[in-house]
Scaffold this active site. Structure first.
Site, PDB file in Angstrom:
ATOM      1  N   TYR A   1       7.584   2.671  -7.168  1.00  0.00           N
ATOM      2  CA  TYR A   1       6.997   1.340  -7.267  1.00  0.00           C
ATOM      3  C   TYR A   1       6.576   1.017  -8.696  1.00  0.00           C
ATOM      4  CZ  TYR A   1       7.155   1.032  -2.197  1.00  0.00           C
ATOM      5  OH  TYR A   1       7.584   0.987  -0.895  1.00  0.00           O
TER       6      TYR A   1
ATOM      7  N   GLU B   1       0.858  -1.174   0.000  1.00  0.00           N
ATOM      8  CA  GLU B   1       0.000   0.000   0.000  1.00  0.00           C
ATOM      9  C   GLU B   1       0.900   1.231   0.000  1.00  0.00           C
ATOM     10  OE1 GLU B   1      -1.841  -3.466   1.604  1.00  0.00           O
ATOM     11  OE2 GLU B   1      -0.244  -2.338   2.588  1.00  0.00           O
TER      12      GLU B   1
END
Length: 147
Positions: free
Chosen positions: A117, A105
């Site tokens: 990411y 998350e």
């Protein structure tokens, strides 16, 4: 030169400091010990000149899935491929355990982390309302590990 190794109990204060300065979160030391007990091989630190400058904490959430709970790099050590190195070691350890998918998350407002990411091959696969202690929403991200 930075060295990546498995977390040990003596690293708690360094990890607490990295989490506070990098993630803006203050977690009790007992949380890190609990994470270590879940999957010790998934809890990594980066040490430079005797100081913890980064860490990642990953746990196995199912037979084929692991979850990155936290990844933090001290602000003054960013943009030196330390985060990329932590993720590479995480991928290696996950694959050695037969893990096929990695999830995490990230704060919706953290565009730098999102970009990091995404460069690592993660894709947004959902949203979690009020995920963080300040009520902020999170993007749920996922990466399929290649064999």
């Amino acid at each position: 030169m930075p060295r990546t190794r498995q977390f040990s109990n003596g690293d708690i204060q360094g990890v607490v400091e990295v989490a506070k300065r990098s993630l803006g979160e203050s977690y009790p030391p007992s949380l890190y010990l609990a994470i270590q007990n879940i999957w010790p091989e998934g809890f990594l630190v980066v040490e430079e000149a005797g100081m913890i400058v980064a860490f990642s904490a990953t746990v196995i959430s199912s037979v084929t899935t692991a979850r990155v709970l936290m990844l933090g790099v001290m602000p003054e050590f960013r943009h030196r491929t330390i985060g990329r190195g932590l993720m590479a070691e995480t991928y290696s350890r996950c694959q050695a355990r037969g893990i096929e998918t990695l999830t995490l998350e990230v704060r919706k407002s953290n565009s730098a982390a999102m970009a990091f990411y995404e460069r690592e091959g993660f894709r947004v696969c959902g949203e979690i309302k009020n995920f963080y202690s300040n009520g902020e929403d999170a993007h749920k991200m996922m990466k399929v590990l290649s064999s």
